[in-house]
Design an enzyme around this catalytic site. Structure first.
Site, PDB file in Angstrom:
ATOM      1  N   LYS A 199       0.861  -1.044   0.146  1.00 14.20           N
ATOM      2  CA  LYS A 199       0.030  -0.061   0.019  1.00 14.20           C
ATOM      3  C   LYS A 199       0.769   1.370  -0.199  1.00 14.20           C
ATOM      4  O   LYS A 199       0.682   2.201  -0.750  1.00 14.20           O
ATOM      5  CB  LYS A 199      -0.860  -0.200   1.312  1.00 14.20           C
ATOM      6  CG  LYS A 199      -1.964   1.065   1.439  1.00 14.20           C
ATOM      7  CD  LYS A 199      -2.765   1.076   2.355  1.00 14.20           C
ATOM      8  CE  LYS A 199      -3.463   2.349   2.652  1.00 14.20           C
ATOM      9  NZ  LYS A 199      -4.414   2.137   3.781  1.00 14.20           N
ATOM     10  N   GLU A 205      10.785  -4.539   4.194  1.00 15.62           N
ATOM     11  CA  GLU A 205      10.775  -6.085   3.677  1.00 15.62           C
ATOM     12  C   GLU A 205      10.200  -6.234   2.573  1.00 15.62           C
ATOM     13  O   GLU A 205      11.095  -6.928   1.544  1.00 15.62           O
ATOM     14  CB  GLU A 205       9.478  -6.833   4.664  1.00 15.62           C
ATOM     15  CG  GLU A 205      10.041  -7.096   6.079  1.00 15.62           C
ATOM     16  CD  GLU A 205       9.417  -5.983   6.921  1.00 15.62           C
ATOM     17  OE1 GLU A 205       9.318  -4.713   6.614  1.00 15.62           O
ATOM     18  OE2 GLU A 205       8.972  -6.135   8.241  1.00 15.62           O
ATOM     19  N   GLY A 257      -4.748  -1.987   4.863  1.00 15.14           N
ATOM     20  CA  GLY A 257      -4.090  -3.252   4.372  1.00 15.14           C
ATOM     21  C   GLY A 257      -4.615  -4.567   4.712  1.00 15.14           C
ATOM     22  O   GLY A 257      -4.798  -5.346   3.943  1.00 15.14           O
ATOM     23  N   ARG A 258      -5.086  -4.530   5.877  1.00 13.41           N
ATOM     24  CA  ARG A 258      -5.608  -6.035   6.221  1.00 13.41           C
ATOM     25  C   ARG A 258      -7.108  -6.155   5.857  1.00 13.41           C
ATOM     26  O   ARG A 258      -7.620  -7.281   5.909  1.00 13.41           O
ATOM     27  CB  ARG A 258      -5.579  -6.056   7.738  1.00 13.41           C
ATOM     28  CG  ARG A 258      -6.085  -5.152   8.539  1.00 13.41           C
ATOM     29  CD  ARG A 258      -5.747  -5.153  10.293  1.00 13.41           C
ATOM     30  NE  ARG A 258      -6.179  -4.042  10.862  1.00 13.41           N
ATOM     31  CZ  ARG A 258      -5.704  -2.958  10.928  1.00 13.41           C
ATOM     32  NH1 ARG A 258      -4.432  -2.592  10.514  1.00 13.41           N
ATOM     33  NH2 ARG A 258      -6.148  -2.030  11.812  1.00 13.41           N
ATOM     34  N   GLU A 343      -4.270  -6.814  14.910  1.00 13.41           N
ATOM     35  CA  GLU A 343      -3.957  -5.752  14.352  1.00 13.41           C
ATOM     36  C   GLU A 343      -5.181  -4.442  14.714  1.00 13.41           C
ATOM     37  O   GLU A 343      -4.818  -3.373  14.826  1.00 13.41           O
ATOM     38  CB  GLU A 343      -3.300  -5.480  12.874  1.00 13.41           C
ATOM     39  CG  GLU A 343      -2.402  -4.364  12.857  1.00 13.41           C
ATOM     40  CD  GLU A 343      -1.620  -4.492  11.487  1.00 13.41           C
ATOM     41  OE1 GLU A 343      -2.276  -4.399  10.328  1.00 13.41           O
ATOM     42  OE2 GLU A 343      -0.495  -4.794  11.299  1.00 13.41           O
ATOM     43  N   HIS A 374      -3.629 -33.266  17.742  1.00 13.25           N
ATOM     44  CA  HIS A 374      -2.659 -34.116  17.958  1.00 13.25           C
ATOM     45  C   HIS A 374      -1.363 -33.328  18.536  1.00 13.25           C
ATOM     46  O   HIS A 374      -0.300 -33.830  18.636  1.00 13.25           O
ATOM     47  CB  HIS A 374      -2.189 -35.164  16.739  1.00 13.25           C
ATOM     48  CG  HIS A 374      -3.413 -35.984  16.425  1.00 13.25           C
ATOM     49  ND1 HIS A 374      -3.446 -37.149  16.989  1.00 13.25           N
ATOM     50  CD2 HIS A 374      -4.424 -35.827  15.541  1.00 13.25           C
ATOM     51  CE1 HIS A 374      -4.455 -38.087  16.546  1.00 13.25           C
ATOM     52  NE2 HIS A 374      -4.930 -36.972  15.564  1.00 13.25           N
ATOM     53  N   LYS A 503       9.382  -1.023  14.059  1.00  9.01           N
ATOM     54  CA  LYS A 503       9.960  -0.561  12.852  1.00  9.01           C
ATOM     55  C   LYS A 503      10.924   0.707  13.076  1.00  9.01           C
ATOM     56  O   LYS A 503      12.151   0.548  12.313  1.00  9.01           O
ATOM     57  CB  LYS A 503       8.710   0.174  11.998  1.00  9.01           C
ATOM     58  CG  LYS A 503       7.938  -0.853  11.389  1.00  9.01           C
ATOM     59  CD  LYS A 503       7.171  -0.346  10.280  1.00  9.01           C
ATOM     60  CE  LYS A 503       5.801  -0.816  10.054  1.00  9.01           C
ATOM     61  NZ  LYS A 503       4.854  -0.293   9.233  1.00  9.01           N
TER      62      LYS A 503
HETATM   63  O1  F6P Z   1       3.446  -2.909   9.708  1.00 10.06           O
HETATM   64  C1  F6P Z   1       1.783  -3.241   9.441  1.00 10.06           C
HETATM   65  C2  F6P Z   1       1.428  -2.700   8.331  1.00 10.06           C
HETATM   66  O2  F6P Z   1       1.320  -1.673   8.189  1.00 10.06           O
HETATM   67  C3  F6P Z   1       0.262  -3.564   8.002  1.00 10.06           C
HETATM   68  O3  F6P Z   1      -1.020  -2.829   8.443  1.00 10.06           O
HETATM   69  C4  F6P Z   1       0.210  -3.818   6.654  1.00 10.06           C
HETATM   70  O4  F6P Z   1      -0.636  -4.724   6.060  1.00 10.06           O
HETATM   71  C5  F6P Z   1       1.632  -4.300   6.344  1.00 10.06           C
HETATM   72  O5  F6P Z   1       2.202  -3.446   7.185  1.00 10.06           O
HETATM   73  C6  F6P Z   1       2.139  -3.848   4.808  1.00 10.06           C
HETATM   74  O6  F6P Z   1       2.076  -2.653   4.610  1.00 10.06           O
HETATM   75  P1  F6P Z   1       2.069  -2.130   3.046  1.00 10.06           P
HETATM   76  O7  F6P Z   1       1.235  -2.726   2.372  1.00 10.06           O
HETATM   77  O8  F6P Z   1       1.958  -0.797   3.143  1.00 10.06           O
HETATM   78  O9  F6P Z   1       3.520  -2.680   2.588  1.00 10.06           O
END
Ligand code: F6P
Length: 536
Positions: A199, A205, A257-258, A343, A374, A503
């Site tokens: 987003k 990452e 995002g979620r 979250e 199990h 972060k």
């Molecule tokens: O760090 C949490 C977060 O902001 C989530 O809410 C989101 O889904 C994820 O990181 C990834 O964010 P982005 O889509 O901006 O890379």
């Protein structure tokens, strides 16, 4: 509100020690009366302590908290995410044709439809082999994203495996180089499409993995950017990667995002199952939206799922909740729900800035049945802590000729909720030991280990089959349950400030990990670990 919580706590006290099995003995129609039904799904919450009076009190709590009013504000595009000054309109991504949804004075639907049409054009081209890589038809798609830009599409792709008839989809999320290394190892750059899903297009990452994938692609194809797609609410940043504008899919900041699998973040799902089935997936969610808005509270699935959650967590104090899909293809659902629920509702501050006096949301965890049986069910059945369980089971699987597997799956799912509720008393345990030939003190001791307290609550979501439409309904059901619980707790379910501090600290530590000076004022533990890891 505080008087309502007191009432509920009094009700809990009055019900202490009351057995769920007694509720069934007193009310032969209990199963029907405490099941919400909708479009081929049944949510059975009869194996809980809820009775008519308690249900009415919980519904009253929801009403006094303003759930109905907040719900309509959300659907109408009001800026209910106040700490970020945004509307919350993931429901617009699946809204039926003909609907007009305004935010900031403009109808958002034309843009939503245009973007979906562009997604369909690309995915159908890829599936038909008319949109090609630099070495032929695209055989593999790698979605690079994390959190909501990964969990939704990864979970939905796994769930809908029987409907896959497009290129294979892979998901890379972790910044651990092992993830991208192992994923790309089996792929051919010339026939692979990389989707960079973020987003913000700043998540470290995702950007690190995207750069690695770009270098991998550049080593083999003349124009690496041509085999990249970007999904972001920041088109400018995506363009910096040399990705052509027609391969950039934007989405508005009013999609969290979620909550984003319904739009471009779901592109990999659309590529896997096709645009038509993706429409079914959206249609299922839209049907759940309508049900959530229209059904009476007692028959309203999201409402009742939320209220059983509030009862178990906020009133009874059960700290965790297990999600137990008896559906192997929903193996990623517990992880998906961890983000969606924890979250969203893992907050300590109310909307007005005051500190909450009770936890807003439980720890959510789980694994598919029967595997969990199990592993951790021992604790669920006999541990001192009570873990409310949410079972999920389909009437039918997809595997022709393997119906006997499915029958065993169903029997196990039903047996678990039954065992949790019924338990096994000392007398019955003694009988068992007597039958095994034990006597005296040995009998007593061995019998004690075979006692199950029972009276452990669970709800069961039963559905016909895990189709795209059904999956859409299930996800929307959980989204709305989170919403209801958030409104009742008076929090903002749509921000996530709690992820920021870690972060920031990771960014501050990164140079020291790479060999630069250790930041001043760092604590002893972190300094010593850093020293150890730099030496390794
Ligand atoms: O760090 C949490 C977060 O902001 C989530 O809410 C989101 O889904 C994820 O990181 C990834 O964010 P982005 O889509 O901006 O890379």
């Amino acid at each position: 509100m505080s008087d309502m919580w007191q009432t509920l706590e009094r009700m809990r006290g009055a019900r202490e020690g009351r057995d769920i099995t007694d509720l069934f003995a007193r009310d032969p129609d209990r199963a029907e009366g405490f099941t919400a039904r909708f479009d081929g799904m049944a949510l059975d919450y009869s194996k809980t302590q809820l009775d008519g009076e308690l249900r009415a009190a919980l519904i009253d709590l929801a009403q006094r908290a303003g759930v109905a009013e907040r719900r309509e504000e959300m659907f109408a595009g009001a800026p209910i995410n106040r700490t970020e000054g945004r509307a919350v309109l993931h429901t617009a991504l699946r809204a039926p044709d003909g609907v007009r949804i305004e935010t900031d004075g403009a109808d958002v639907m034309p843009q939503v439809r245009r973007t979906r049409a562009r997604m369909a054009e690309l995915s159908e081209g890829l599936r038909a082999g008319t949109v090609r890589g630099q070495g032929g038809a695209i055989t593999d798609v790698v979605n690079i994203g994390i959190g909501g830009s990964d969990l939704g599409p990864a979970m939905a792709c796994a769930a809908l495996e029987p409907y896959h008839d497009g290129p294979r989809c892979h998901f890379v999320s972790n910044v651990d180089g092992a993830h991208i290394h192992d994923t790309l190892a089996g792929l051919i750059p010339e026939t692979t499409l990389v989707i960079v899903a973020s987003k913000t297009f700043t998540t470290v990452e995702t950007m690190t993995n995207a750069a690695t994938a770009h270098a991998w692609m550049a080593a083999r194809v003349a124009d690496p950017g041509a085999q990249f797609v970007a999904i972001s609410s920041d088109a400018g940043r995506a363009a910096e990667w040399g990705i052509a504008p027609e391969r950039v899919f934007g989405f508005a900041d009013w999609v969290g995002g979620r909550y984003s699998v319904w739009g471009p973040i779901g592109l990999s799902v659309m590529i896997a199952i096709g645009a038509e089935r993706f429409e079914d997936f959206l249609g299922g969610a839209a049907a759940m939206d309508a049900h959530f808005r229209e059904a009476e509270p007692g028959a309203n699935m999201p409402m009742m799922l939320a209220l059983t959650g509030v009862w178990h967590h906020q009133v009874c104090g059960h700290a965790t909740r297990a999600v137990l899909p008896y559906d192997q293809r929903l193996a990623l659902l517990p992880s998906y729900l961890q983000q969606l629920e924890m979250e969203s509702n893992g907050k300590g501050t109310a909307m007005d800035g005051s500190a909450l006096t009770r936890p807003a949301g439980p720890v959510v965890w789980g694994a598919p049945g029967t595997n969990g049986q199990h592993a951790f069910y021992q604790l669920i059945h006999q541990g001192r802590q009570v873990v409310p369980c949410e079972f999920m089971i389909a009437a039918r699987g997809h595997e022709a000729g393997l119906e006997h597997h499915h029958r065993l799956l169903v029997a196990n799912c039903l047996a678990q909720s039954q065992a949790l509720m019924r338990g096994r008393g000392m007398d019955e345990a003694r009988e068992l030991m007597r039958a095994a030939g034990l006597k005296g003190a040995e009998l007593e001791q061995q019998a004690a280990h075979r006692v199950f307290t029972g009276n452990r609550p669970s709800v069961t979501l039963a559905y016909d089959r895990l189709t795209p439409r059904r999956l859409g309904q299930i996800i929307a059901l959980y989204e709305h349950r989170v919403f209801v619980e958030g409104v009742i707790m008076g929090i903002n379910s749509f921000d996530q400030w709690g992820v920021e501090l870690g972060k920031e600290m990771a960014n501050a530590l990164a140079p020291a990990v790479a060999g630069e000076a250790v930041p001043k004022g760092i604590d002893g533990s972190t300094a010593a670990l850093l020293q150890f890891l730099r030496g390794g």
